[in-house]
Design a protein around this motif. Sequence first.
Motif, PDB file in Angstrom:
ATOM      1  N   GLY A 182       0.788  -1.222   0.000  1.00  0.00           N
ATOM      2  CA  GLY A 182       0.000   0.000   0.000  1.00  0.00           C
ATOM      3  C   GLY A 182       0.821   1.274   0.000  1.00  0.00           C
ATOM      4  O   GLY A 182       0.311   2.355   0.314  1.00  0.00           O
ATOM      5  N   LEU A 183       2.089   1.173  -0.390  1.00  0.00           N
ATOM      6  CA  LEU A 183       2.957   2.348  -0.461  1.00  0.00           C
ATOM      7  C   LEU A 183       2.951   2.983  -1.839  1.00  0.00           C
ATOM      8  O   LEU A 183       3.533   4.057  -2.028  1.00  0.00           O
ATOM      9  CB  LEU A 183       4.396   1.959  -0.094  1.00  0.00           C
ATOM     10  CG  LEU A 183       4.581   1.351   1.299  1.00  0.00           C
ATOM     11  CD1 LEU A 183       6.020   0.875   1.478  1.00  0.00           C
ATOM     12  CD2 LEU A 183       4.215   2.361   2.386  1.00  0.00           C
ATOM     13  N   ALA A 184       2.321   2.345  -2.805  1.00  0.00           N
ATOM     14  CA  ALA A 184       2.276   2.845  -4.178  1.00  0.00           C
ATOM     15  C   ALA A 184       1.009   2.338  -4.853  1.00  0.00           C
ATOM     16  O   ALA A 184       0.344   1.426  -4.343  1.00  0.00           O
ATOM     17  CB  ALA A 184       3.514   2.396  -4.953  1.00  0.00           C
ATOM     18  N   ASP A 185       0.695   2.941  -6.004  1.00  0.00           N
ATOM     19  CA  ASP A 185      -0.551   2.622  -6.712  1.00  0.00           C
ATOM     20  C   ASP A 185      -0.339   2.033  -8.103  1.00  0.00           C
ATOM     21  O   ASP A 185      -1.157   1.236  -8.552  1.00  0.00           O
ATOM     22  CB  ASP A 185      -1.400   3.888  -6.873  1.00  0.00           C
ATOM     23  CG  ASP A 185      -1.699   4.557  -5.557  1.00  0.00           C
ATOM     24  OD1 ASP A 185      -2.315   3.912  -4.702  1.00  0.00           O
ATOM     25  OD2 ASP A 185      -1.292   5.728  -5.378  1.00  0.00           O
ATOM     26  N   HIS A 186       0.720   2.471  -8.796  1.00  0.00           N
ATOM     27  CA  HIS A 186       0.894   2.079 -10.193  1.00  0.00           C
ATOM     28  C   HIS A 186       2.357   1.788 -10.487  1.00  0.00           C
ATOM     29  O   HIS A 186       3.252   2.447  -9.949  1.00  0.00           O
ATOM     30  CB  HIS A 186       0.432   3.200 -11.144  1.00  0.00           C
ATOM     31  CG  HIS A 186      -0.985   3.641 -10.924  1.00  0.00           C
ATOM     32  ND1 HIS A 186      -2.064   2.890 -11.317  1.00  0.00           N
ATOM     33  CD2 HIS A 186      -1.486   4.755 -10.327  1.00  0.00           C
ATOM     34  CE1 HIS A 186      -3.186   3.530 -10.989  1.00  0.00           C
ATOM     35  NE2 HIS A 186      -2.864   4.657 -10.389  1.00  0.00           N
ATOM     36  N   TYR A 187       2.576   0.814 -11.377  1.00  0.00           N
ATOM     37  CA  TYR A 187       3.922   0.521 -11.874  1.00  0.00           C
ATOM     38  C   TYR A 187       4.054   1.050 -13.292  1.00  0.00           C
ATOM     39  O   TYR A 187       3.247   0.725 -14.173  1.00  0.00           O
ATOM     40  CB  TYR A 187       4.185  -0.983 -11.869  1.00  0.00           C
ATOM     41  CG  TYR A 187       5.463  -1.367 -12.584  1.00  0.00           C
ATOM     42  CD1 TYR A 187       6.706  -1.132 -11.996  1.00  0.00           C
ATOM     43  CD2 TYR A 187       5.429  -1.939 -13.856  1.00  0.00           C
ATOM     44  CE1 TYR A 187       7.883  -1.473 -12.647  1.00  0.00           C
ATOM     45  CE2 TYR A 187       6.599  -2.289 -14.505  1.00  0.00           C
ATOM     46  CZ  TYR A 187       7.828  -2.052 -13.904  1.00  0.00           C
ATOM     47  OH  TYR A 187       8.987  -2.382 -14.558  1.00  0.00           O
ATOM     48  N   VAL A 188       5.068   1.884 -13.493  1.00  0.00           N
ATOM     49  CA  VAL A 188       5.365   2.434 -14.817  1.00  0.00           C
ATOM     50  C   VAL A 188       6.854   2.206 -15.077  1.00  0.00           C
ATOM     51  O   VAL A 188       7.688   2.622 -14.266  1.00  0.00           O
ATOM     52  CB  VAL A 188       5.047   3.945 -14.887  1.00  0.00           C
ATOM     53  CG1 VAL A 188       5.486   4.532 -16.231  1.00  0.00           C
ATOM     54  CG2 VAL A 188       3.557   4.196 -14.658  1.00  0.00           C
ATOM     55  N   PRO A 189       7.233   1.543 -16.163  1.00  0.00           N
ATOM     56  CA  PRO A 189       8.660   1.383 -16.464  1.00  0.00           C
ATOM     57  C   PRO A 189       9.352   2.745 -16.542  1.00  0.00           C
ATOM     58  O   PRO A 189       8.771   3.720 -17.053  1.00  0.00           O
ATOM     59  CB  PRO A 189       8.661   0.682 -17.824  1.00  0.00           C
ATOM     60  CG  PRO A 189       7.325   0.007 -17.901  1.00  0.00           C
ATOM     61  CD  PRO A 189       6.375   0.902 -17.172  1.00  0.00           C
ATOM     62  N   SER A 190      10.573   2.831 -16.044  1.00  0.00           N
ATOM     63  CA  SER A 190      11.265   4.125 -16.010  1.00  0.00           C
ATOM     64  C   SER A 190      11.416   4.736 -17.397  1.00  0.00           C
ATOM     65  O   SER A 190      11.413   5.967 -17.546  1.00  0.00           O
ATOM     66  CB  SER A 190      12.637   3.977 -15.341  1.00  0.00           C
ATOM     67  OG  SER A 190      13.439   3.032 -16.023  1.00  0.00           O
ATOM     68  N   ALA A 191      11.511   3.901 -18.405  1.00  0.00           N
ATOM     69  CA  ALA A 191      11.640   4.415 -19.772  1.00  0.00           C
ATOM     70  C   ALA A 191      10.381   5.157 -20.231  1.00  0.00           C
ATOM     71  O   ALA A 191      10.438   5.929 -21.200  1.00  0.00           O
ATOM     72  CB  ALA A 191      11.930   3.270 -20.741  1.00  0.00           C
TER      73      ALA A 191
END
Length: 359
Positions: A182-191
Motif C-alpha cells: 500500500g505504499l504505491a498505486d501504479h507501476y510504470v517502467p522508467s523508460a
Amino acid sequence: MSGAEDPVLFHTTGRAARITLNRPRALNALTHTMVRRIDEALSAWERDPAVETVVITGAGERGLCAGGDIRAIHDDARDGDGSASRAFWRDEYRLNARIARYPKPYLAVMDGIVMGGGVGVSAHGSVRVVTERSRVAMPETGIGFVPDVGGTHLLARAPGELGTHLALTGAQTGAADALLCGLADHYVPSASLERLLDSLAELPVNEALAGVVRTPPRGVLADQRDWIDACYAADTVEEIVHRLLAHGDPAAKEAAETLLAKSPTALKVTLASLRRARALGSLDRVLDQEYRVSCAALGTPDLVEGIRAQVVDKDRRPRWSPKTLAEVTDADVERFFTPAGRPEPGLAAPSEAAAEDAW
C-alpha cells in the motif's frame, strides 16, 4: 520559476505543476527550507484554477529522495538544543498531512531511492508511481531513530505483519512489494516516465497513466507472508527475534540477524509506535504521536551514535546504549510517548488528541 541552484524547483507546464527536489549530490535530502517552499507552492497551486495536477520528482539519476537532512539533525542533537530539528519536524509533518488531503491530484514519481522523508512527500499522495528502479524503505532503526513522516501510519495499514517487518528491519521494497504494502498505486517502467510527465501537461491523470501503466516484475514479500505474519505477530521484539531464529526459513534467520544489529531502543519504540498507530487510525493522530517520539529521540544517545556510524564516520559500527533488547525497559519505551510540554503540530482535532493522551 526557480533558479537552477535552488534546492527545490517549481514550474508549470500546461495543466500540471511540477516540484523537483534538486539536491542530487545529497540524493535530494530534505531541508527545512525545502519543506517550507513546497508548502508555499502547494498553497498557491491549490488556489490556481489553471493547475489541475501536482507532480513531484527528484533531480539526478539516483532517486526521488533519501530522506531528511540527518547530518543537520545529528549536529543539532549533539551540539545544539534540538530546537532546529523540532521546528523542521513540525513543518515536515504538517506538509505530510497536507499532501494526504490535497484537493487536487498529487502524483509522486517514486523512481529510484525513496526513503524516510522521501516516503513522506510521496506515499501520502493520491497517485503514487513506482518503477523497476524503485527502492522504498523506512530505515530509521539503523540510525537509532523511529519511522516518522507518517511512516508508522502507512506501515501499520500494510497487509498482515508486512509493515512490522519493514519498519523493524528497514528492508527496501521494489515496485511489486511497494504496491502490495500500500505504499504505491501504479507501476510504470522508467523508460516511460518522460512520456507520462509530458502527457500530464495536457491530460487528466487517469488518461495519462492509461498508456504507460504495466504489471511489475514479481516481488518477494508475497512468498514470505507465512513466516513474516507468524513471527512478527509477537507482542515483543525479543519474541519476534526468537520466532525468526526458530522458524527455519533462511530469510527469517537473516531478518533476525538484521534486527540484532539495529538499535535495541529504536526497535522497541518502533514496535510500540506501530501497534499504537493501528489503534489511533487517522494520519493526523499518528503524525502527532510521531512528533512526540521524534523529539524524545533527540535526547537519546542512539540517534547521534547511529547517524555518526552510518553517515558521518561511516564505520558502520554503532555502539548502542543500551546494548541489548533485555536492557530496554517498558518505562524506557513509554517515555517516548509522554507529552513533553512543548508545542506539537496539533494536527489531530481536539477530541482525537484527547483520546491519544489517554493511551
